[in-house]
Structures are given as structure tokens and as C-alpha cells.
Motif scaffolding. Structure first.
Motif, PDB file in Angstrom:
ATOM      1  N   LEU A 213      -1.715  -6.731   6.469  1.00  0.00           N
ATOM      2  CA  LEU A 213      -2.394  -5.645   5.767  1.00  0.00           C
ATOM      3  C   LEU A 213      -3.835  -5.998   5.429  1.00  0.00           C
ATOM      4  O   LEU A 213      -4.581  -5.165   4.934  1.00  0.00           O
ATOM      5  N   ASN A 214      -4.229  -7.263   5.706  1.00  0.00           N
ATOM      6  CA  ASN A 214      -5.628  -7.635   5.548  1.00  0.00           C
ATOM      7  C   ASN A 214      -6.458  -6.896   6.588  1.00  0.00           C
ATOM      8  O   ASN A 214      -6.007  -6.621   7.693  1.00  0.00           O
ATOM      9  N   ASN A 224       3.528   2.086  11.135  1.00  0.00           N
ATOM     10  CA  ASN A 224       4.740   2.068  10.312  1.00  0.00           C
ATOM     11  C   ASN A 224       4.412   2.058   8.818  1.00  0.00           C
ATOM     12  O   ASN A 224       5.213   1.591   8.012  1.00  0.00           O
ATOM     13  N   ILE A 225       3.253   2.595   8.474  1.00  0.00           N
ATOM     14  CA  ILE A 225       2.776   2.436   7.104  1.00  0.00           C
ATOM     15  C   ILE A 225       3.661   3.176   6.100  1.00  0.00           C
ATOM     16  O   ILE A 225       3.828   2.712   4.958  1.00  0.00           O
ATOM     17  N   ASP A 226       4.257   4.295   6.489  1.00  0.00           N
ATOM     18  CA  ASP A 226       5.123   5.024   5.550  1.00  0.00           C
ATOM     19  C   ASP A 226       6.366   4.207   5.204  1.00  0.00           C
ATOM     20  O   ASP A 226       6.823   4.195   4.053  1.00  0.00           O
ATOM     21  N   VAL A 227       6.899   3.497   6.194  1.00  0.00           N
ATOM     22  CA  VAL A 227       8.063   2.642   5.954  1.00  0.00           C
ATOM     23  C   VAL A 227       7.674   1.492   5.031  1.00  0.00           C
ATOM     24  O   VAL A 227       8.416   1.141   4.103  1.00  0.00           O
ATOM     25  N   ILE A 228       6.509   0.900   5.289  1.00  0.00           N
ATOM     26  CA  ILE A 228       6.028  -0.199   4.443  1.00  0.00           C
ATOM     27  C   ILE A 228       5.835   0.276   3.016  1.00  0.00           C
ATOM     28  O   ILE A 228       6.266  -0.376   2.050  1.00  0.00           O
ATOM     29  N   PHE A 251      -0.774  -3.431  -2.670  1.00  0.00           N
ATOM     30  CA  PHE A 251      -1.518  -2.255  -3.117  1.00  0.00           C
ATOM     31  C   PHE A 251      -3.031  -2.519  -3.062  1.00  0.00           C
ATOM     32  O   PHE A 251      -3.822  -1.637  -2.685  1.00  0.00           O
ATOM     33  N   ALA A 252      -3.450  -3.739  -3.429  1.00  0.00           N
ATOM     34  CA  ALA A 252      -4.874  -4.078  -3.375  1.00  0.00           C
ATOM     35  C   ALA A 252      -5.383  -4.066  -1.936  1.00  0.00           C
ATOM     36  O   ALA A 252      -6.465  -3.553  -1.653  1.00  0.00           O
ATOM     37  N   LEU A 253      -4.584  -4.613  -1.025  1.00  0.00           N
ATOM     38  CA  LEU A 253      -4.996  -4.645   0.386  1.00  0.00           C
ATOM     39  C   LEU A 253      -5.081  -3.237   0.961  1.00  0.00           C
ATOM     40  O   LEU A 253      -6.003  -2.917   1.715  1.00  0.00           O
ATOM     41  N   LEU A 254      -4.138  -2.394   0.599  1.00  0.00           N
ATOM     42  CA  LEU A 254      -4.164  -1.013   1.089  1.00  0.00           C
ATOM     43  C   LEU A 254      -5.294  -0.216   0.440  1.00  0.00           C
ATOM     44  O   LEU A 254      -5.852   0.689   1.058  1.00  0.00           O
ATOM     45  N   MET A 258      -6.705   1.176   3.546  1.00  0.00           N
ATOM     46  CA  MET A 258      -6.211   2.546   3.772  1.00  0.00           C
ATOM     47  C   MET A 258      -6.200   3.314   2.454  1.00  0.00           C
ATOM     48  O   MET A 258      -5.143   3.759   1.975  1.00  0.00           O
ATOM     49  N   PRO A 259      -7.368   3.479   1.838  1.00  0.00           N
ATOM     50  CA  PRO A 259      -7.400   4.123   0.508  1.00  0.00           C
ATOM     51  C   PRO A 259      -6.843   5.546   0.505  1.00  0.00           C
ATOM     52  O   PRO A 259      -6.252   5.968  -0.495  1.00  0.00           O
TER      53      PRO A 259
END
Length: 944
Positions: A213-214, A224-228, A251-254, A258-259
Motif C-alpha cells: 500500500l506504499n 482488490n482495494i474493496d476487499v482490503i 489508513f495512513a498509507l491509503l 488513495m484519498p
């Protein structure tokens, strides 16, 4: 592989491995190291190392403790062998090592499990993901205990190895191999393991997911972001602190990567991360939670979404800025240490800044970046970015780490508050004000210190709201400069510097009331009894100098006197920041420093340090850089000191270039530090610009070895910063000592033409373009002065290179501009060679020059361009209106103030030429095609 070790070989090797760790028996250690070197030649050495690593016991005459040490040493040696020469290991041995080392993950001892995991990771890194296709399925099988025979230790060992593989092979795992990505197989397994009953498995699997996620977020994760995200939500209620840590980190990485994904869920995430940040028992969990606000506050999408939650977020950030109890105990032990010498490990490296020349630079100077500690920072809060690239080494590991330099909950919260305040302003101040009132005069110093930190953090962003309170807040902070706690004095220096711009802009009466006490207070703290307070005060004063700029001129005497006292008092570490203070004053006060009493004060202090610092010392970088600014400020006032400065720069350059030559031809020699070249070149430039012609001619003539020969070597150095400074020096030589430079032009012009090739910037475009920029500038300066017969052999190739730059919209605008200026200047003496090509370059030239401010350099370029036009006026017909509009925009002061360098006469001749070609009436009608204001300006400026 069917292989069995020989018992006597195991015993000998195990004993050597054990003895290699015998720090108390130097002779045995050396003998063991020699025998291990010989053992490396054996084709079976890695088999033996794998066997010893993975076997708990062996009848080799060693105690259990000593055999354990031998096993650890075997694992380390095996990893190093794999790293150094995996491809040369025989295939049967590779097969044995791969099959055997997995057993080490089941070992009861965690160290052996960790070492085995490191070996496995190194094998995957060295051989590639496809080089060991079974490793991921086997590790997953162990973690999931598919055989039903795995202990929890074995599962933990396998999970640790899998995490290391993910960490070291992030890009490779997300790469397509025959339309499949390994991460596509791995990610679902990791998400499954995040629901494992073992909290260690849950936390490490989630940590492995976070690796991907970095930024840049892995393609597979995006798919697969919804699953994550669903798994993260499930884990928010986990009872394990480490699991919740990695949820917060995700959450910080996203928030960074991916804000938009998080925006619909921001309320829940804010509430969750705030609850975790309030965890006083786990500082690491609180920091990972705070990282979400740091990332969100620096991301426009989420920063906007935080608005409704400011009353909840800001108080938690403020409370998190108070030092923990452990930190309070550590800091209360700080002694007055101003007289204690610094150790080398306390001084982190500094780095030189190469100088940028041309239309975007002013008088050949560069903006000082500060020569304090070489650390990354976010809004002034020391932010240690540990996201190193694969294989990258942290250069700070060799230096002592001050806990105050580490990124922590307090600094993360302060940086977040700063960013939020910058965006929201007054609403943040309204929430902060009650907390400030409770803590600014608190009886406990940690609360006072945190309040000052908060005030500094929000100050610039909330300046409109806070301004009415500053007449009370600033005097109070000035009193805190005398607080009994050094750490309070330290943070107060920084906080006051955040309001230096406000204080410097006041009227004279209020400046005496606020700016002068602020300046005086920080200057006094520069001689504090505590070295950290000295450091903070010096950094703060450099910031104040930047903010006040020439407002400091009336105070130069007071400032220089204090600087001289600091030179007498400071130890090595803070001396670096003192150089920054001096050079910043020189940049902004300029010629005011040339007042003889100030020269008599400052220069002896600098000379004293100059004589103490050795040629090879890293302190030489900031000292040379500081002196280059001082030389520029003093002008001819530097003349009495110029000879030793000049000669030492030549000596340092010669030594460095010789060391580089030896390093290229013999790997035994270390590569020299290029910053010695950069700073020496820059000081030579400053001296050449400053002293009179007679002095500089004497210095250059007497230089041993020859300066121009050294310069030519620097112009073809492999380091971009060195070449950038070398071309800056070349341009200065063209301006001030062209008669001495001229005889070296045949060699130098070939280097210039090579450097103008845009392909030379391919490896590192950002710094490469700056080198080409300086090459363009120096080429133009040479063209302005070189006789036609000297420059003409190179004109066609120079034109070709400059035209490529002109017509390339992908290069930085400043490079386009400097190429256009150089091309125009080339026309001064070589207009006949350029004239046949005028139609092809006139359009791009005029289009670029339209955006260049009217300076002497632009006027020079147009003087040359006019000469080309007059040699081939028909070629400009398609762009004549554009040229006339440019002529109309020339300021009268430029046209009349440059004397022989002015394009005025040429412009008038152009108008007369076209008037004669077209006819007076037709030309008058033609001018009406211009916009009326430009037509009117043209008619008013020129006689035609």
C-alpha cells in the motif's frame, strides 16, 4: 539433493564459526576468519552452513551455547554468500540450501527463525521470484498449518520470512509473468491470515499487505482495494495492539495513495484513529494513528473532509504534543554542556549546493539551504523518512541518533496541526486558543513547552486570527527564552522565528517594540550554556534573517559582534549552523557587510576557523560555501584575503581530482567526496566576481596547477553538481577574465557542445537539466566576448544543440530561456553564420523570449538577434509582428542604460530596413496590424 555432511568437517567449521565471534580472543578470531575465507572455496561450503544453521544439536565438542553462536554465524555467512555470489553457487547446492533452510523456520529459537528468514529472502532477491517458485506456496502451507504438524513458532517463523520477502520484493511480486502476478496469488492468503487466531500472524500478515500500500500502490492491491478495506474495517475492533497499529498505518498509507477511497468513510476513520491516538500505554500505536492525520492534512481531498471534525481532532493533536513522562525524565537531565567538545559521531554529514546560473539566477548566487543537520523535514519538524529504496543504505547509521531528531508522536501531531492550520486558519485558532490559555503559563514545563510548540505550529497559517494577540504573545515568548528548562528555551527560539516576518514588517516604532527584542533575545540564546539551545537559536536566527532580509542592515554591527562571540564559543557541531547564519546575513545584508569595521570583526573569526579546518574535513563544505557568500557581499573588500582562499581551493580541487583518478583505476581507493569540488568551484566563482581585474589575473596566473585545466576536468566529471558549478565558474571566467580563458577555448568549447546535448540529462533529468542550463549560460557569456574567428568553428554545432533545446517543450522553461539567450548572444559576433537559419529558429526564439523579463541578458540576446535579422531580413517576415511587439515592450531604461550593449541602435536599424524594403506607406499600414498599445509604444520608443 542427496547430500550428507562429514562429521569432522562440521566440527571444524562450527569451531571456526564460533571463534569468529570471539572478541575477547583476537588471535583465535583472526585464525577463524582466515580459515573461513579458505573454506569459501569449497563447493560444499553453503551446504555445511545450511546444515549447521538448521540443526539444533551436533556432536562437535561445543557447548550448547557455543554451538548456538556457531549456528547464528553460519546463517549470517550463508546469507552473505548468497548475496555476494548466488549465481555462481552450483545448482545441486542451491537445491540443497533451498530445501534445508526452510527447516530453520521451525526452530524453537526465534533468532534462528529470523536468520533463516533472512537467508530465504536473500535467495528470492538474488534468484528472482521465478527462481524458487515453490517458496511462496510452502511458506503459505506452513503458516496455514495445512499439514497439522506446525507449531506456533514454525507458523510465526514462516510468516516472518514471508513478510521479509514482501518487503524486499515489493515490485517483483506485483510484476506480470506470463499474464499472472505473484501478488494475485499471495494477497488473498495474506488477507485470510489477517483473521488467524494467532495475533502475531494477524499483525505480520497485515504488515505484509501494508508493504504493497506504499506509494506507488501495487496494481493488484488497487484491483482488490474493496476487499482490503473490508478486512481493515473488521480488524478495527481487534484486541491486539500490533494489529490495530497496522490498521492505522494502512489508513495512513491509503490517505496518501488513495484519498478518494477513504473520503466517504472519513468520519469513522477519524473517530477510530483518534481513539487509538489517545492510547497513553502504547506510543507506537498512538504514532501510527497520528500518521493518518499527518497524511490527511497534507492531502487536499481529505484535508477538506477534516473540516467538520476540527473540534475533535485539534485537541487530541495538542495533547499529543506534550512530552511523555519518559521523555520528560530524559530531558530534565540535560546539563549545561556548551564547553563540552563534540564527538565525531554526533556530527551528521552536510551537503553542498551547486549554483544555478542564467536568467533564473540573480548575480550568480544560489539560495542557501542551510548547513545544519542533514535531515529531511516537513514544515520544520524533523521528519525521518525511512522508506528507503531496495538496496539503499541509511547514511545516518554511522552517526549518533539523538532522540530529539527522531520522528515521533509529538512531531507528527505538530506537523499535522501546522498543515491543518495553514488550510483552515482562524477556525483552528479558535479551537486552539482555550488550550493555549491553559498551558502557556502552566506550572509544569512540559505543558509550557507544548504550548509554545503549538503556537509556532499554527502561527503562520493562522496569522490573520492570531495577529491581534501577538503584541501580548511575543513578549511572553521572549520571557520564555530565559526559562530554566533548556528544552523550553529551545522550542521558544523556533516558535519566535515563525513570527519573524510579522515583526520585520512592522512600522519603525512597533519594530523597536517587538522585532528588536525578538532579534536580541534569539541572538542572546545563540550563546546559551546548552548546545541544543545554541543550535535552535542559530537555526531560528537564520530563519529570521530570511524573513527580515535587508531590514537587518541597521543591525549588522550587533549581529556580527554576536556571531564573532559564537565563533569563539561554539564546538564543531553548531559551527555548521553558524556558517549558515553568516552566509544568510551576507546574502541579505550584502554590501552593508563591506563596511570596514565589520570586515575587521568578521574576517579574523572566519580566518581562525579556516586555519583550523583540515582540507579533508567535512566542515570544509559549509565553510567554503559560507565564504563564497561573504566574498560576494564584501566585493573588493575580500581582496586582502583572496590569495589563501584561492590557492587552497585550487589545492583541494587538485587533491580531489587525483583521488578520483586513482579510484577509477584501482578499486582499492575510495571515491572522493564531490562536495569538495562543488564548494571550491563556487568560492573561486565568488572571488573572481568580487576582486579587481589586476588581483584576479595575478591569482589565476599564479595558480598551480593551472585553474583552467582543473576546470576542464570538472566540466567532464561524472557528478552533475560538480559540472553545474564548473559551468558557473566557466561563465564567470568569460565575464571577468576572458583574455586568460581564451587560449583554452579549443578544449573547453568541445566540452560545452557535448554538455548541450539533452541526452546528457537522461540519467537524472532534474540535476542534468541544471547542468545544461549553466552550460547554455556560459556559452552565451563566451559568445558575447569571443572574436568571430575564435568562436566561428563551433557555431554550427552550438546552433544545432541550442535549436533542439528551443524546440523541445518537455525541458524546463528556464532551460528554454537560457538556450534562447545564448543563441541571441551568439549572433553578436557570428550573425553571418546564423543568418541562413533564421527562419527556422526565429519563431521558437521569439515565443520563448516573450516570457523572459527585460534584463541585461535579454537585451544582450536581442542585440545579437537584431544583427542576425539585419543579415537576412527576408527570413523574419513570417514572425515580424511578433518581433515588433517584443521591441515595443522593451523598457526605455534598458534601451538607454546599457550603452554599447543596448539593442536600441539595432532596433532602429531594423525598423529603417523594413521601412525601406516595404515602402514608407506600406510599412506604416503594416504596423497597424499590431495591438494599438504596442503600436503606440513602438512609435514612441524608436526613431523611424
Amino acid at each position: 539433493m542427496d547430500w550428507s555432511p562429514q562429521q569432522d568437517q562440521i566440527g571444524q567449521l562450527a569451531q571456526c564459526l564460533r571463534d569468529s565471534l570471539s572478541g575477547h580472543d583476537v588471535k583465535a578470531q583472526r585464525n577463524a576468519e582466515q580459515m573461513l575465507k579458505q573454506a569459501k572455496a569449497s563447493p560444499d561450503i553453503n551446504n555445511y552452513l545450511a546444515w549447521i544453521t538448521t540443526n539444533e544439536t551436533a556432536n562437535v565438542g561445543l557447548s550448547e551455547e557455543n554451538f548456538f553462536s556457531a549456528r547464528c554465524a553460519a546463517a549470517i555467512m550463508l546469507k552473505n554468500n548468497v548475496k555476494a555470489s548466488y549465481k555462481s553457487i552450483p545448482d545441486p547446492s542451491k537445491e540443497y540450501v533451498r530445501s534445508t533452510i526452510l527447516l530453520g523456520l521451525r526452530d524453537p529459537k526465534q533468532q534462528i527463525r529470523n536468520f533463516s528468514g533472512s537467508v530465504i529472502t536473500e535467495i528470492v532477491r538474488a534468484g528472482g521470484i521465478l527462481g524458487w517458485p515453490k517458496v511462496l506456496p510452502e511458506l503459505i502451507s506452513m503458516i496455514g498449518n495445512e499439514s497439522g504438524q506446525m507449531t506456533s513458532e514454525a507458523q510465526d517463523g514462516a510468516m516472518g520470512a514471508l513478510f521479509k520477502i514482501c518487503e524486499d520484493n515489493r515490485r517483483a511480486l506485483d510484476r506480470e509473468y506470463q499474464k499472472e502476478r505473484p501478488l494475485g496469488f499471495l494477497l488473498p492468503k495474506l488477507l485470510d491470515f489477517a483473521a488467524n487466531s494467532n495475533p502475531k500472524i494477524r499483525s505480520k500478515s497485515l504488515a505484509a499487505v501494508n508493504v504493497f500500500l506504499n506509494e506507488p500502490i501495487a496494481h493488484t492491491c488497487r484491483e482488490n482495494i474493496d476487499v482490503i478495506l473490508g478486512r481493515l474495517v473488521q480488524l478495527t475492533s481487534d484486541t491486539d495492539d500490533d494489529v490495530r497499529r497496522y490498521v492505522c498505518r494502512a489508513f495512513a498509507l491509503l490517505a496518501d495513495g488513495m484519498p478518494e477511497l477513504l473520503k466517504p468513510h472519513v468520519q469513522g476513520i477519524v473517530e477510530y484513529t483518534l481513539s487509538q491516538q489517545k492510547n497513553n500505554q502504547n506510543a507506537e500505536l498512538a504514532l501510527d494513528a497520528a500518521e493518518f492525520f499527518f497524511e490527511a492534512s497534507n492531502t487536499p481531498t481529505l484535508r477538506e473532509a477534516l473540516g467538520p471534525f476540527l473540534p475533535q481532532v485539534v485537541p487530541v493533536l495538542l495533547d499529543s504534543m506534550v512530552y511523555s513522562e519518559d521523555d520528560q525524565l530524559r530531558l530534565e537531565g540535560d546539563d549545561d554542556d556548551a564547553d563540552v567538545e563534540d564527538e565525531a559521531k554526533d556530527i551528521k554529514p552536510v551537503f553542498a549546493d551547486a549554483k544555478q546560473k542564467g536568467s533564473t539566477a540573480v548575480s550568480g548566487t544560489s539560495t542557501p539551504q542551510g548547513n545544519g543537520q542533514a535531515q529531511k523535514s516537513v514544515n520544520g519538524y524533523a521528519y525521518e523518512d525511512d522508506d528507503l529504496s531496495e538496496g539503499e543504505i541509511d547514511e545516518d547509521e554511522d552517526y549518533g541518533v539523538d532522540p530529539e531528531d527522531e520522528w515521533n508522536l509529538r512531531k507528527c501531531s505538530a506537523a499535522s496541526l501546522d498543515a491543518i492550520a495553514t488550510h483552515y486558519g482562524a477556525p483552528v485558532f479558535e479551537v486552539t486558543l482555550p488550550w493555549l490559555m491553559d498551558n502557556l503559563q502552566h506550572q509544569d514545563w512540559p505543558n509550557r513547552e507544548a504550548a509554545v510548540l503549538a503556537l509556532g505550529a499554527i502561527g503562520p497559517g493562522c496569522i490573520d486570527a492570531i495577529q491581534q494577540h501577538l503584541p501580548k504573545l511575543v513578549p511572553y515568548m521572549i520571557t520564555l527564552l530565559n526559562d530554566e528548562q533548556p528544552v523550553v528555551r529551545q522550542i521558544t527560539c523556533w516558535a519566535l522565528s515563525r513570527f519573524a516576518g510579522w515583526a520585520a514588517a512592522l512600522d519603525e516604532d512597533r519594530k523597536r517594540e517587538f522585532f528588536e527584542p525578538m532579534m536580541d533575545g534569539i541572538l542572546q540564546r545563540m550563546l546559551d550554556q546548552n548546545k541544543k539551545v545554541q543550535e535552535s537559536a542559530a537555526s531560528a536566527f537564520a530563519t529570521l534573517e530570511e524573513a527580515a532580509s535587508d531590514q537587518l542592515i541597521p543591525y549588522c554591527a550587533v549581529i556580527v559582534q554576536q556571531f564573532v562571540r559564537c565563533f569563539d564559543r561554539y564546538k564543531d557541531k553548531n559551527m555548521f549552523i553558524l556558517y549558515d547564519c553568516v552566509q544568510t546575513l551576507a546574502e541579505h545584508a550584502g554590501p552593508a557587510l563591506a563596511h570596514q569595521p565589520l570586515v575587521d570583526l568578521l574576517m579574523p573569526a572566519l580566518i581562525t576557523r579556516w586555519t583550523k579546518v583540515q582540507d579533508q574535513s567535512r566542515e570544509m563544505f559549509p565553510l567554503l560555501e559560507c565564504l563564497s557568500y561573504v566574498a560576494t557581499a564584501l566585493g573588493e573588500g575580500i581582496t586582502p584575503f583572496s590569495k589563501p582562499f584561492f590557492e587552497r581551493c585550487i589545492r583541494i580541487m587538485h587533491q580531489n581530482l587525483e583521488e578520483g583518478f586513482h579510484a577509477q583505476s584501482d578499486p582499492v581507493f575510495d571515491q572522493p567526496d564531490k562536495d569538495f569540488l562543488v564548494t571550491s568551484l563556487d568560492l573561486l566563482s565568488a572571488i573572481i566576481q568580487s576582486v579587481n581585474e589586476q588581483t584576479i589575473n595575478m591569482l589565476v596566473t599564479g595558480a598551480q596547477p593551472n585553474m583552467f585545466e582543473l576546470l576542464a576536468y570538472c566540466m567532464k566529471d561524472t557528478n552533475n553538481d560538480v559540472r553545474q558549478s564548473a559551468y558557473a565558474l566557466l561563465g564567470d571566467c568569460a565575464i571577468y577574465i576572458f583574455s586568460q580563458l581564451q587560449q583554452y577555448l579549443p578544449t573547453i568549447m568541445e566540452l560545452v557542445i557535448t554538455q548541450l546535448d539533452l541526452s546528457s540529462a537522461n540519467a537524472d533529468p532534474e540535476t542534468g537539466f541544471r547542468v545544461i542550463n549553466n552550460a547554455c549560460w556560459s556559452c552565451g557569456e563566451i559568445a558575447m566576448r569571443a572574436p568571430p574567428d575564435v568562436i566561428s568553428p563551433y557555431v554550427d554545432r552550438i546552433l544545432q544543440q541550442l535549436a533542439v533545446i528551443l524546440m523541445n517543450p518537455q525541458v524546463p522553461q528556464s532551460l528554454n530561456e537560457n538556450a534562447a539567450i545564448a543563441l541571441g548572444r551568439l549572433g553578436v559576433s557570428c550573425h553571418q553564420q546564423l543568418a541562413p537559419h533564421l527562419a527556422s529558429f526565429a519563431g521558437p526564439f521569439l515565443g520563448i523570449m516573450r516570457n523572459v523579463p527585460w534584463t541585461d541578458e535579454k537585451a544582450h540576446a536581442y542585440k545579437g538577434f537584431v544583427t542576425v535579422v539585419l543579415a537576412n531580413p527576408q527570413a523574419l517576415e513570417a514572425t515580424l509582428i511578433d518581433f515588433l511587439i517584443e521591441m515595443a515592450g522593451a523598457p526605455a531604461v534598458v534601451l538607454t542604460g546599457l550603452q554599447q550593449d543596448s539593442p536600441l541602435e539595432g532596433f532602429e536599424r531594423v525598423l529603417a530596413t523594413y521601412k525601406g524594403m516595404i515602402g514608407e506607406a506600406e510599412f506604416d499600414a503594416f504596423l497597424r496590424n499590431m495591438p494599438p498599445p504596442q503600436e503606440q509604444a513602438l512609435r514612441g520608443l524608436y526613431k523611424f
